[in-house]
Motif scaffolding. Structure first.
Motif, mmCIF file in Angstrom:
data_model
loop_
_atom_site.group_PDB
_atom_site.id
_atom_site.type_symbol
_atom_site.label_atom_id
_atom_site.label_comp_id
_atom_site.label_asym_id
_atom_site.label_seq_id
_atom_site.Cartn_x
_atom_site.Cartn_y
_atom_site.Cartn_z
ATOM 1 N N MET A 143 -1.664 53.997 -17.907
ATOM 2 C CA MET A 143 -3.085 54.206 -18.103
ATOM 3 C C MET A 143 -3.407 53.825 -19.553
ATOM 4 S SD MET A 143 -5.289 55.725 -15.989
ATOM 5 C CE MET A 143 -6.959 56.179 -16.157
ATOM 6 N N LEU A 144 -4.353 52.932 -19.702
ATOM 7 C CA LEU A 144 -4.744 52.467 -21.044
ATOM 8 C C LEU A 144 -5.726 53.438 -21.677
ATOM 9 C CD1 LEU A 144 -5.327 48.677 -20.276
ATOM 10 C CD2 LEU A 144 -3.392 49.696 -21.471
ATOM 11 N N SER A 145 -5.555 53.654 -22.973
ATOM 12 C CA SER A 145 -6.491 54.515 -23.692
ATOM 13 C C SER A 145 -7.732 53.699 -24.076
ATOM 14 C CB SER A 145 -5.829 55.081 -24.952
ATOM 15 O OG SER A 145 -5.599 54.033 -25.879
ATOM 16 N N ARG A 146 -8.746 54.355 -24.525
ATOM 17 C CA ARG A 146 -10.000 53.681 -24.933
ATOM 18 C C ARG A 146 -9.745 52.715 -26.073
ATOM 19 N NH1 ARG A 146 -15.456 54.207 -24.524
ATOM 20 N NH2 ARG A 146 -16.710 53.913 -26.391
ATOM 21 N N ASP A 147 -8.926 53.114 -27.029
ATOM 22 C CA ASP A 147 -8.640 52.250 -28.169
ATOM 23 C C ASP A 147 -7.892 50.988 -27.732
ATOM 24 O OD1 ASP A 147 -9.877 54.037 -29.845
ATOM 25 O OD2 ASP A 147 -8.007 55.112 -30.350
ATOM 26 N N GLU A 148 -6.949 51.108 -26.757
ATOM 27 C CA GLU A 148 -6.222 49.940 -26.273
ATOM 28 C C GLU A 148 -7.155 48.978 -25.541
ATOM 29 O OE1 GLU A 148 -1.761 51.796 -25.474
ATOM 30 O OE2 GLU A 148 -3.324 52.133 -23.981
ATOM 31 N N TYR A 198 -10.347 43.819 -25.792
ATOM 32 C CA TYR A 198 -11.674 43.204 -25.812
ATOM 33 C C TYR A 198 -11.868 42.366 -27.084
ATOM 34 C CZ TYR A 198 -16.757 42.821 -25.996
ATOM 35 O OH TYR A 198 -18.039 42.347 -26.093
ATOM 36 N N GLN A 199 -11.417 42.926 -28.204
ATOM 37 C CA GLN A 199 -11.580 42.218 -29.473
ATOM 38 C C GLN A 199 -10.616 41.028 -29.582
ATOM 39 O OE1 GLN A 199 -11.153 45.315 -32.396
ATOM 40 N NE2 GLN A 199 -13.237 46.072 -32.083
ATOM 41 N N ALA A 200 -9.517 41.033 -28.781
ATOM 42 C CA ALA A 200 -8.564 39.927 -28.831
ATOM 43 C C ALA A 200 -9.125 38.674 -28.165
ATOM 44 C CB ALA A 200 -7.255 40.326 -28.185
ATOM 45 N N GLY A 201 -10.155 38.859 -27.336
ATOM 46 C CA GLY A 201 -10.792 37.678 -26.776
ATOM 47 C C GLY A 201 -10.681 37.590 -25.273
ATOM 48 N N GLU A 261 -9.142 35.472 -23.272
ATOM 49 C CA GLU A 261 -7.821 35.207 -22.685
ATOM 50 C C GLU A 261 -7.022 36.501 -22.528
ATOM 51 O OE1 GLU A 261 -5.448 32.937 -20.648
ATOM 52 O OE2 GLU A 261 -7.274 32.151 -21.555
ATOM 53 N N ALA A 262 -7.134 37.426 -23.441
ATOM 54 C CA ALA A 262 -6.438 38.708 -23.366
ATOM 55 C C ALA A 262 -7.001 39.550 -22.223
ATOM 56 C CB ALA A 262 -6.556 39.460 -24.678
ATOM 57 N N ILE A 263 -8.326 39.449 -22.004
ATOM 58 C CA ILE A 263 -8.947 40.202 -20.905
ATOM 59 C C ILE A 263 -8.462 39.664 -19.564
ATOM 60 C CG2 ILE A 263 -11.135 40.723 -19.776
ATOM 61 C CD1 ILE A 263 -12.411 40.820 -22.559
ATOM 62 N N VAL A 264 -8.397 38.327 -19.436
ATOM 63 C CA VAL A 264 -7.928 37.719 -18.195
ATOM 64 C C VAL A 264 -6.485 38.147 -17.913
ATOM 65 C CG1 VAL A 264 -7.336 35.511 -17.108
ATOM 66 C CG2 VAL A 264 -9.515 35.776 -18.300
ATOM 67 N N THR A 265 -5.629 38.149 -18.902
ATOM 68 C CA THR A 265 -4.232 38.558 -18.741
ATOM 69 C C THR A 265 -4.146 40.010 -18.287
ATOM 70 O OG1 THR A 265 -3.597 36.995 -20.481
ATOM 71 C CG2 THR A 265 -1.994 38.699 -19.911
ATOM 72 N N LEU A 266 -4.965 40.883 -18.903
ATOM 73 C CA LEU A 266 -4.978 42.294 -18.540
ATOM 74 C C LEU A 266 -5.426 42.480 -17.089
ATOM 75 C CD1 LEU A 266 -4.738 45.320 -19.247
ATOM 76 C CD2 LEU A 266 -7.122 45.208 -20.025
ATOM 77 N N GLN A 287 -1.967 42.821 -10.076
ATOM 78 C CA GLN A 287 -0.604 42.881 -9.556
ATOM 79 C C GLN A 287 -0.193 44.334 -9.274
ATOM 80 O OE1 GLN A 287 1.789 40.913 -12.504
ATOM 81 N NE2 GLN A 287 1.365 38.852 -11.708
ATOM 82 N N GLN A 288 -0.554 45.221 -10.216
ATOM 83 C CA GLN A 288 -0.229 46.632 -10.029
ATOM 84 C C GLN A 288 -0.946 47.203 -8.806
ATOM 85 O OE1 GLN A 288 -1.075 48.625 -13.770
ATOM 86 N NE2 GLN A 288 1.132 48.790 -14.192
ATOM 87 N N VAL A 289 -2.221 46.831 -8.604
ATOM 88 C CA VAL A 289 -2.986 47.320 -7.454
ATOM 89 C C VAL A 289 -2.339 46.832 -6.157
ATOM 90 C CG1 VAL A 289 -5.188 47.097 -6.244
ATOM 91 C CG2 VAL A 289 -5.166 47.638 -8.660
ATOM 92 N N THR A 290 -1.905 45.572 -6.105
ATOM 93 C CA THR A 290 -1.261 45.028 -4.908
ATOM 94 C C THR A 290 0.033 45.777 -4.588
ATOM 95 O OG1 THR A 290 -2.186 42.855 -5.414
ATOM 96 C CG2 THR A 290 -0.354 42.922 -3.866
#
Length: 168
Positions: free
Chosen positions: A1-6, A11-14, A16-21, A27-30
């Motif tokens: 479970m990701l925290s709010r800060d993570e 989000y600030q990484a851009g 591409e980072a959001i797409v990866t997340l 994958q985890q949901v599947t």
């Protein structure tokens, strides 16, 4: 479970980072959806859809009766004519039970006159008894030559003692 800060850091990484997340989360949901389906299938197994015996179903899985209550008491209902087996006319054994003394005064009833008789019958199945058939080969002496000749046993009687076809 990701925290709010993570989440904010991704989000600030851009983009591409959001797409990866998101791909990682999909994958985890599947994987988790497959695991839930497997566990639900295991929970829904009982003696009707698996090789398990009915005793393994547990009390919650046992089927309830589909009959509705009628409101009547169990057993024969008031006014219902009873049915019983009829007395036979010629029983094999008759055992009379005669009183010897009066139940009121204690006087002897040995010479008293019979005024009635109540009948009750007990029906019993006889004990099975084996039926033994003995075969004897008779031996006879010839009146001419004095030679002894014996009768022949049937082919199905080949031993001194054996079981018959019904017993087999």
């Amino acid at each position: 479970m990701l925290s709010r800060d993570e989440i904010l850091a991704v989000y600030q990484a851009g983009p591409e980072a959001i797409v990866t997340l998101v791909e990682h989360l999909e994958q985890q949901v599947t994987v988790l959806t497959g695991r839930v389906a497997e566990l639900e299938a295991r929970l829904n197994k009982d003696s009707h859809n698996s090789h398990e015996p009915p005793s393994s179903d547990g009390p919650a899985k046992r089927p309830r009766s589909l009959r509705q209550r009628s409101g009547k008491k169990s057993g024969g209902q008031t006014g219902h004519p009873g049915v019983t087996r009829a007395l036979v006319d010629d029983p094999q054994v008759v055992i009379p039970h005669e009183p010897t003394v009066c139940a009121e005064c204690g006087a002897s009833l040995e010479e008293a006159t019979e005024v009635g008789r109540e009948r009750r019958q007990v029906i019993e199945i006889p004990n099975p008894r084996p039926e033994v058939t003995e075969h004897q080969a008779v031996q006879k002496a010839c009146p001419v030559c004095q030679s002894v000749t014996a009768g022949e046993f049937p082919p199905e009687v080949s031993q001194p003692v054996q079981y018959g076809p019904r017993a087999k």
